[in-house]
Every structure is written in C-alpha cells, then in structure tokens.
Design a protein around this motif. Sequence first.
Motif, PDB file in Angstrom:
ATOM      1  N   ALA B  42       0.849  -1.204   0.000  1.00  0.00           N
ATOM      2  CA  ALA B  42       0.000   0.000   0.000  1.00  0.00           C
ATOM      3  C   ALA B  42       0.875   1.241   0.000  1.00  0.00           C
ATOM      4  O   ALA B  42       0.617   2.221  -0.713  1.00  0.00           O
ATOM      5  CB  ALA B  42      -0.915  -0.012   1.221  1.00  0.00           C
ATOM      6  N   ASP B  47      -1.553   2.853  -2.548  1.00  0.00           N
ATOM      7  CA  ASP B  47      -2.862   2.185  -2.635  1.00  0.00           C
ATOM      8  C   ASP B  47      -3.626   2.383  -1.321  1.00  0.00           C
ATOM      9  O   ASP B  47      -3.467   1.628  -0.361  1.00  0.00           O
ATOM     10  CB  ASP B  47      -2.626   0.688  -2.904  1.00  0.00           C
ATOM     11  CG  ASP B  47      -3.908  -0.076  -3.149  1.00  0.00           C
ATOM     12  OD1 ASP B  47      -4.978   0.409  -2.759  1.00  0.00           O
ATOM     13  OD2 ASP B  47      -3.816  -1.175  -3.743  1.00  0.00           O
ATOM     14  N   THR B  48      -4.480   3.401  -1.288  1.00  0.00           N
ATOM     15  CA  THR B  48      -5.165   3.725  -0.021  1.00  0.00           C
ATOM     16  C   THR B  48      -6.243   2.691   0.335  1.00  0.00           C
ATOM     17  O   THR B  48      -6.541   2.508   1.513  1.00  0.00           O
ATOM     18  CB  THR B  48      -5.818   5.124  -0.086  1.00  0.00           C
ATOM     19  OG1 THR B  48      -6.667   5.179  -1.228  1.00  0.00           O
ATOM     20  CG2 THR B  48      -4.778   6.213  -0.184  1.00  0.00           C
ATOM     21  N   GLU B  49      -6.798   2.045  -0.689  1.00  0.00           N
ATOM     22  CA  GLU B  49      -7.797   1.001  -0.391  1.00  0.00           C
ATOM     23  C   GLU B  49      -7.161  -0.154   0.376  1.00  0.00           C
ATOM     24  O   GLU B  49      -7.717  -0.645   1.357  1.00  0.00           O
ATOM     25  CB  GLU B  49      -8.402   0.456  -1.692  1.00  0.00           C
ATOM     26  CG  GLU B  49      -9.783   1.032  -1.993  1.00  0.00           C
ATOM     27  CD  GLU B  49     -10.329   0.504  -3.300  1.00  0.00           C
ATOM     28  OE1 GLU B  49     -10.517  -0.728  -3.404  1.00  0.00           O
ATOM     29  OE2 GLU B  49     -10.515   1.314  -4.231  1.00  0.00           O
ATOM     30  N   LEU B  50      -6.002  -0.571  -0.110  1.00  0.00           N
ATOM     31  CA  LEU B  50      -5.281  -1.655   0.559  1.00  0.00           C
ATOM     32  C   LEU B  50      -4.879  -1.221   1.972  1.00  0.00           C
ATOM     33  O   LEU B  50      -4.959  -2.002   2.927  1.00  0.00           O
ATOM     34  CB  LEU B  50      -4.038  -2.036  -0.263  1.00  0.00           C
ATOM     35  CG  LEU B  50      -3.315  -3.324   0.143  1.00  0.00           C
ATOM     36  CD1 LEU B  50      -4.218  -4.530   0.033  1.00  0.00           C
ATOM     37  CD2 LEU B  50      -2.069  -3.535  -0.738  1.00  0.00           C
ATOM     38  N   ASP B  52      -6.457   0.870   3.865  1.00  0.00           N
ATOM     39  CA  ASP B  52      -7.678   0.790   4.685  1.00  0.00           C
ATOM     40  C   ASP B  52      -7.936  -0.631   5.164  1.00  0.00           C
ATOM     41  O   ASP B  52      -8.347  -0.847   6.305  1.00  0.00           O
ATOM     42  CB  ASP B  52      -8.895   1.276   3.868  1.00  0.00           C
ATOM     43  CG  ASP B  52      -9.055   2.787   3.945  1.00  0.00           C
ATOM     44  OD1 ASP B  52      -8.658   3.366   4.976  1.00  0.00           O
ATOM     45  OD2 ASP B  52      -9.560   3.378   2.971  1.00  0.00           O
ATOM     46  N   GLU B  53      -7.698  -1.563   4.256  1.00  0.00           N
ATOM     47  CA  GLU B  53      -7.904  -2.980   4.597  1.00  0.00           C
ATOM     48  C   GLU B  53      -6.993  -3.384   5.774  1.00  0.00           C
ATOM     49  O   GLU B  53      -7.433  -4.069   6.700  1.00  0.00           O
ATOM     50  CB  GLU B  53      -7.574  -3.813   3.355  1.00  0.00           C
ATOM     51  CG  GLU B  53      -8.128  -5.219   3.384  1.00  0.00           C
ATOM     52  CD  GLU B  53      -7.725  -5.978   2.119  1.00  0.00           C
ATOM     53  OE1 GLU B  53      -7.911  -5.443   0.996  1.00  0.00           O
ATOM     54  OE2 GLU B  53      -7.197  -7.098   2.254  1.00  0.00           O
TER      55      GLU B  53
END
Lengths: 241, 241
Positions: B42, B47-50, B52-53
């Motif tokens: 991330a 990769d902000t989605e990753l 967040d995960e």
Amino acid sequence: MDNGKIGQHISGQFNKELEDIRNKVLTMGGLVEQQIEKAVQAFANGDTELADEVIKQDNIVDALEIAIDRECNQILALRQPAAFDLRLLITVIKVINELEIVGDLSESIAKMAISLSDIEGSKKDSYYELQHMADLVKGMLHDSLDAFARMDVDDVATITGRDENVDREYVSIFRQLITHMMEDPRNITRTINVLWTVRALERIGDHACYICEHLIYMMKGQNVRHSTQEELQKILEKGKK
Amino acid sequence: MDNGKIGQHISGQFNKELEDIRNKVLTMGGLVEQQIEKAVQAFANGDTELADEVIKQDNIVDALEIAIDRECNQILALRQPAAFDLRLLITVIKVINELEIVGDLSESIAKMAISLSDIEGSKKDSYYELQHMADLVKGMLHDSLDAFARMDVDDVATITGRDENVDREYVSIFRQLITHMMEDPRNITRTINVLWTVRALERIGDHACYICEHLIYMMKGQNVRHSTQEELQKILEKGKK
C-alpha cells in the motif's frame, strides 16, 4: 502501602514472596522514572556524562527484569497459584516488560543526547516543550506505578485520559520541528534527533497506559487492551456500583 | 508439524487445549505476516484502499490476541501446569504480545501510506530499498514463527543474526533520506513519512528476534533477553553438545 489482597494466604512464606516481587517491581519502576528524568536532562543540557550514566544504568533495569521474571516463573511453577495470585504474577511479568521498554526508550534518548552534542547548531529550540512533554509522561508512569502499588484502579481512567494531552503535545512539537527543518535545511540532522526523542516520549506515555490496562486485568480479571478511553471508563464505573 | 513435547499428557483434553492454542498463535502470525506485506505494498503503490484494509484487519489481530491470552490464563488457572507446559503458556502470552505490536506497526505503515497519498512529490525514492528491508523482516518473522511451530531452536541464532543486515539497511536508507531532505526541503514532510516506515520495519525485525528469545526460554528454560548475538550462539551451541 495497602496490601489488602496479598496477605490472605495460609502460607506466610508465599505472602512474603508475593510482597517481595511487588516491591522489586516498584524499585524497578523508580529506577526507570529516574532514567527518563536523567535522559531528558542530558538531552536538554547536552550533558554527555549524564547520558552515559543513563546508558550504563539500563543494564541494571534489564537485570532487574530478568530477575523478577525468573522469580515469577519459579512461583508459578512451585506454588501453582490460582485466581488473584495467578493474575498478579501474570500482570507483573507484563508490567516489567513495559518498564524494560521504557528503560530502552530512555536509553535511546540518552544516545540521541550524545549524538546531538556532536552536531553544531542552536540548542534551545523545542526543548522547553520537550521538557513539558517529558513531565507529562513521567507523571503518567509515576501514577500508574503508584496505582499498582496501592492495587487500586479507581483513578486509572484519569491517568490513561492524560495520554490525549501527550498526543496533542506530540503533534504540536512535530509540526514545529517540520517547519524548523523547512526554514533551514542545515537543521535537518539535528532536528531529526529531536523528533526521535519526542516520539520516544510519546511512546513512554503509551506504555504507562498499558501498565494501567494490566492493572485493571489484575484487579478485575478483565482484558481491556484495545479498549477506547470511553469503554475503559464504563468498565471501571460498572465496578464501582 | 512435530509436536513432540505436546501430547505426553495423561489428559487428552489438555493436549487438545495446548495444540489449539499453538495453532491459534500460528494463525495470528500468518495474519500479521500478511499485514506487513499489504502495508508495504500500500505504501509503495500509494494504494489507499489496501491501506484501509490493513487498518481494518488490525482489529482481527487485536481480537485474536485477547482470545488467546484469555485461553492461556484459563488453562493456567484450571490446569495449574508445571515445567514445559507452564513455559509454553507463558511464552505464548509473550509471543502474541510481540505479534500484536507488529500488527500495530503494520497499521501505522498503512496510515502513513494514506497520509503520503495526500502529499505531492516524486513517489519512487527509496521504495526499492524499503521493499528489500520489508522482505528481510518478513522473512525473519516467518522463520521465527516457523521455529515456534516446530519447537526447534537449532536455527534461531541464524534468524536473530539477520537483524544485523536489517540495521545496516536501516542506517543506509536513513542517510539517503536525510540527504534527500537537504537537497530539497519541499521533500521534508513526505520523507519523514518514509522515515517512520523504515523505522517501523526496523522494529519489526527486533520483535522477530524477541520471538526467538521467547522460544529459547520455552525450550531451554533460560532467559536470554539482552544477550548479545555471540552469547546467544554460545548458549545454543552448549545445548547441542
């Protein structure tokens, strides 16, 4: 010192062992508090002799951790305690680990004091704020150890609540330091050392909170790791009713 | 999986409990390894989605720590184990604490990935080195958990020995980053985030070493905290004779 819960055993020897361990934890705690104090002084005054003292004394903190850990394990093996006594011993093992980490953080502040003394530049920036932050976290650690000594969780939420001030202070100093580096890139190496120190102090505040959490586990049998400040307050309020 | 030492109890139920705890630790370890991997990805790819995960999944890691800790305490209270079983349970309590901290460090790398994504600037500096350092510490953590699963201390000195490479890498990246900031002060805010990430990775390497130390305590009954790499090797060599 109220040792209400300790001292109810049929075996006087067992009481003595538990009391002895508790006293050793408090000795270790007192030493670690001094280490923070000295490390920050060494840092603020560029006192490399005092910094050396902190680094050397970390060995004593480490040796105390090993000795207390061994004693706890021996009692666990020989006495096979249950209920509160078991929780007390498990808690001590966790608390001395927190203290050892705080000792290490103090040592690293002392090391930064030494490396800073080699670097030219104005020495007074942010030191006032740093001293204030150090006072905050030292107070938190002192009060959490005091609560441990009294085996009293009534005030621990007010101790953990103070970590918010530490975090606020941290963010504020952090911003000042970044500005300071941007204004004059020659400050960068020195300022990074100040940055690490502020971070170390912020982490000491966290470890004081962990000690409070361990104490709640010991007294209430409830694991409150990862609880928010509000959840923690609720748990403690419930116990008072 | 060789469970030589577990499985010698009269009570089949007790065996089952210890085996269950060990499996949960390995599940937690696997999850934490994934967290490091994802957090660094991330960070490197913005990769902000990753990211967040990773932040969300840290709750699962925390919950696992609390559940395993509770289970260990219950077994300690009910079974009052001695010798190896006692050391196994104490070790598990310490190992899950290390894993939880590594989980937190991964979470903070993920948070830095998010705050970096808001900051303009070239994104590729030092990321290659960072990935290499991440691979090093992930390997150390993986191998220390593998040694724990096999209950085998034969290779742990080679795992802790690798921390020297991590430290060397850390110092090298650190210097690059300072130079980078000096060359262009506009890089400072962004570079500080990279600096924290590198520091977090360096600390993950330390925690992998602590897991090895806990394992030695479990298998040999000897506390090797604060031992140098040389002392550790000697202790393990002695055991082989």
